[in-house]
Design an enzyme around this catalytic site. Structure first.
Site, short mmCIF file in Angstrom:
data_model
loop_
_atom_site.label_atom_id
_atom_site.label_comp_id
_atom_site.label_asym_id
_atom_site.label_seq_id
_atom_site.Cartn_x
_atom_site.Cartn_y
_atom_site.Cartn_z
N SER A 98 1.06 -1.19 -0.15
CA SER A 98 -0.07 0.09 -0.06
C SER A 98 0.94 1.14 -0.13
O SER A 98 2.01 1.21 0.31
CB SER A 98 -0.78 -0.11 1.30
N TYR B 2 -2.17 -0.45 10.65
CA TYR B 2 -2.32 -0.70 9.07
C TYR B 2 -0.83 -0.46 8.48
O TYR B 2 -0.10 -1.19 7.83
CB TYR B 2 -3.48 -0.23 8.45
P1 NAI Z 1 -11.43 -6.59 -0.02
O1 NAI Z 1 -11.75 -6.31 1.16
O2 NAI Z 1 -12.24 -6.45 -1.18
O3 NAI Z 1 -10.50 -7.95 -0.41
C1 NAI Z 1 -9.83 -8.60 0.47
C2 NAI Z 1 -9.99 -9.99 0.70
O4 NAI Z 1 -8.94 -10.46 1.61
C3 NAI Z 1 -11.13 -10.39 1.04
O5 NAI Z 1 -11.94 -11.33 0.01
C4 NAI Z 1 -11.24 -11.15 2.33
O6 NAI Z 1 -12.03 -12.31 2.58
C5 NAI Z 1 -9.63 -11.73 2.14
N1 NAI Z 1 -9.11 -11.95 3.59
C6 NAI Z 1 -9.05 -11.31 4.60
N2 NAI Z 1 -8.45 -11.86 5.63
C7 NAI Z 1 -8.17 -13.02 5.14
C8 NAI Z 1 -7.46 -14.19 5.86
N3 NAI Z 1 -7.11 -14.30 7.16
N4 NAI Z 1 -6.89 -15.24 5.11
C9 NAI Z 1 -7.53 -15.37 3.54
N5 NAI Z 1 -8.25 -14.33 2.88
C10 NAI Z 1 -8.65 -13.08 3.94
O7 NAI Z 1 -10.18 -5.51 -0.20
P2 NAI Z 1 -9.00 -4.83 -1.28
O8 NAI Z 1 -9.36 -3.43 -1.42
O9 NAI Z 1 -9.23 -5.60 -2.56
O10 NAI Z 1 -7.40 -5.20 -0.73
C11 NAI Z 1 -6.76 -6.20 -1.19
C12 NAI Z 1 -5.33 -5.71 -0.67
O11 NAI Z 1 -4.81 -4.58 -1.31
C13 NAI Z 1 -5.45 -5.70 0.73
O12 NAI Z 1 -3.90 -6.41 1.16
C14 NAI Z 1 -5.32 -4.16 1.04
O13 NAI Z 1 -4.76 -3.85 2.24
C15 NAI Z 1 -4.54 -3.88 -0.14
N6 NAI Z 1 -4.79 -2.43 -0.52
C16 NAI Z 1 -6.02 -1.93 -0.72
C17 NAI Z 1 -6.27 -0.46 -1.01
C18 NAI Z 1 -7.72 0.06 -1.43
O14 NAI Z 1 -7.80 1.21 -1.31
N7 NAI Z 1 -8.50 -0.70 -1.74
C19 NAI Z 1 -5.16 0.31 -0.96
C20 NAI Z 1 -3.83 -0.08 -0.67
C21 NAI Z 1 -3.45 -1.41 -0.43
#
Ligand code: NAI
Length: 255
Positions: A146, A159
Site C-alpha cells: 500500500s 495498518y
Molecule cells: P477486499 O476487502 O475487497 O478484499 C480482501 C480479501 O481478503 C477479502 O476477500 C477477504 O475475505 C480476504 N481476507 C481477509 N482476511 C483473510 C485471511 N485471514 N485469509 C484469507 N483471506 C483473507 O480488499 P481490497 O481493497 O481488494 O484489498 C486487497 C489488498 O489490497 C489488501 O491487502 C489491502 O490492504 C490492499 N490495499 C487496498 C487498497 C484499497 O484502497 N482498496 C489500497 C492499498 C492496499
C-alpha cells in the site's frame, strides 16, 4: 492496440481472490490465458468468483484459506501445486483494513489483527512460495502492500506498520533469493474502489469521504482494473529485471 503482457499458461496463486483487487486480478489473468488458483477466507464469495470465471471458459479454481494460520497456508500451497503442477507467480493480496484511531487508543486486538493478516499472513505465504518455487527453478512473488507501506498519515498506525513490514519482507527476500531465480516485488496502491474502501466511506461524513476520494492529484479513487493490469504486467516476463521494487499506483499521491 498495444498487445497485453503475455501470461499464457502461467500458474498463478492469488490470496484474497474473492473480492476487490484479488478477484479483478484473477479474472484478468485468467482471461489472458493464465491458470489461476484463488484462495480466501470467504468461501462462498470465492466459489462464486471461480464459477463465474469457469462459466466464461477460464481456468480458475478456489481453495479456502486463512492466511493467519500456517497449516492452512501449507494446505493451500499443496492444493495449488497439485492443481497447477507448479507455481510461477504468487500474488499475496489478502488483507484487512484497520480501526481508524490514534495510536494510543488502539487495543492489543486492533493491532494484532492487522499484523496477523497483513504481515504475518504475507510471511506465511512467502515462506511457502519459496519452498515451492526454489526447487523448480524460480518464480515471482507479488505482494500487495500500500502507499501506507511507504508513508503514513494520522490514525492508520497498525495498518501502516503492517504494510511497511510487507515492504521489508519484499526487499529482504529480493536480495536473499535472487540467486535462486526468485523475484519479489510489491504493488503500493492508494485508495482503490473496492468493498474495503466502500466500507470505510460508508462510515464517514461527506467531508471525510471527499478527503479519501480526492486524496490523489487525479481527484478520484483508483479502479480495480488499474491495479490488476499492473499485476498482470508484473506477472509476465516483461517485468524480468524488476526485483525488490515498490510499484506505486496512486494517481500521483506520493509525488
Ligand atoms: P477486499 O476487502 O475487497 O478484499 C480482501 C480479501 O481478503 C477479502 O476477500 C477477504 O475475505 C480476504 N481476507 C481477509 N482476511 C483473510 C485471511 N485471514 N485469509 C484469507 N483471506 C483473507 O480488499 P481490497 O481493497 O481488494 O484489498 C486487497 C489488498 O489490497 C489488501 O491487502 C489491502 O490492504 C490492499 N490495499 C487496498 C487498497 C484499497 O484502497 N482498496 C489500497 C492499498 C492496499
Amino acid at each position: 492496440m498495444t498487445p497485453a503482457a503475455d501470461v499464457t499458461n502461467k500458474r498463478i496463486l492469488i490470496t484474497g481472490g474473492a473480492s476487490g483487487i484479488g478477484a479483478a486480478s484473477a479474472k484478468l489473468l485468467a482471461s489472458r490465458g493464465a491458470k489461476v488458483v484463488i484462495a480466501d477466507l470467504s468461501e462462498e464469495q470465492g466459489q462464486n468468483v471461480a464459477k463465474e470465471a469457469q462459466d466464461n471458459g477460464f481456468d480458475v479454481k478456489f481453495q479456502k484459506v486463512d492466511v493467519t494460520q500456517a497449516d492452512s497456508v501449507k494446505a493451500l500451497f499443496a492444493f495449488a501445486m497439485k492443481e497447477l503442477g507448479g507455481l510461477d507467480v504468487v500474488v499475496n493480496n489478502a488483507g484487512i483494513d484497520h480501526k481508524p484511531a490514534p495510536m494510543h487508543e488502539l487495543s492489543d486486538d486492533d493491532f494484532d489483527s492487522n499484523i496477523a493478516v497483513n504481515l504475518k499472513g504475507v510471511w506465511h505465504c512467502m515462506r511457502a512460495s519459496i519452498a515451492c518455487m526454489a526447487p523448480s527453478g524460480g518464480g515471482h512473488v507479488i505482494n500487495v502492500a500500500s502507499v501506507a507501506g511507504l508513508r503514513s498519515s494520522p490514525a492508520i498506525s497498525a495498518y501502516s506498520a503492517s504494510k511497511h513490514g510487507v515492504m521489508g519482507l519484499t526487499k529482504s527476500a529480493a536480495v536473499e533469493y535472487a540467486r535462486a531465480n526468485l523475484r519479489f516485488n510489491a504493488v503500493c496502491p492508494s485508495f482503490i474502489d473496492t468493498p474495503m474502501v466502500q466500507n470505510t466511506l460508508a462510515k464517514l461524513d461527506e467531508r471525510g469521504q471527499n478527503a479519501i476520494i480526492k486524496a490523489s492529484p487525479l481527484k478520484r479513487l483508483g479502479k480495480v482494473e488499474e491495479i490488476s493490469s499492473a499485476i498482470a504486467w508484473l506477472a509476465s516476463d516483461e517485468s524480468s529485471f524488476m526485483n525488490g521494487h515498490a510499484f506505486t499506483l496512486d494517481g500521483g499521491m506520493l509525488a
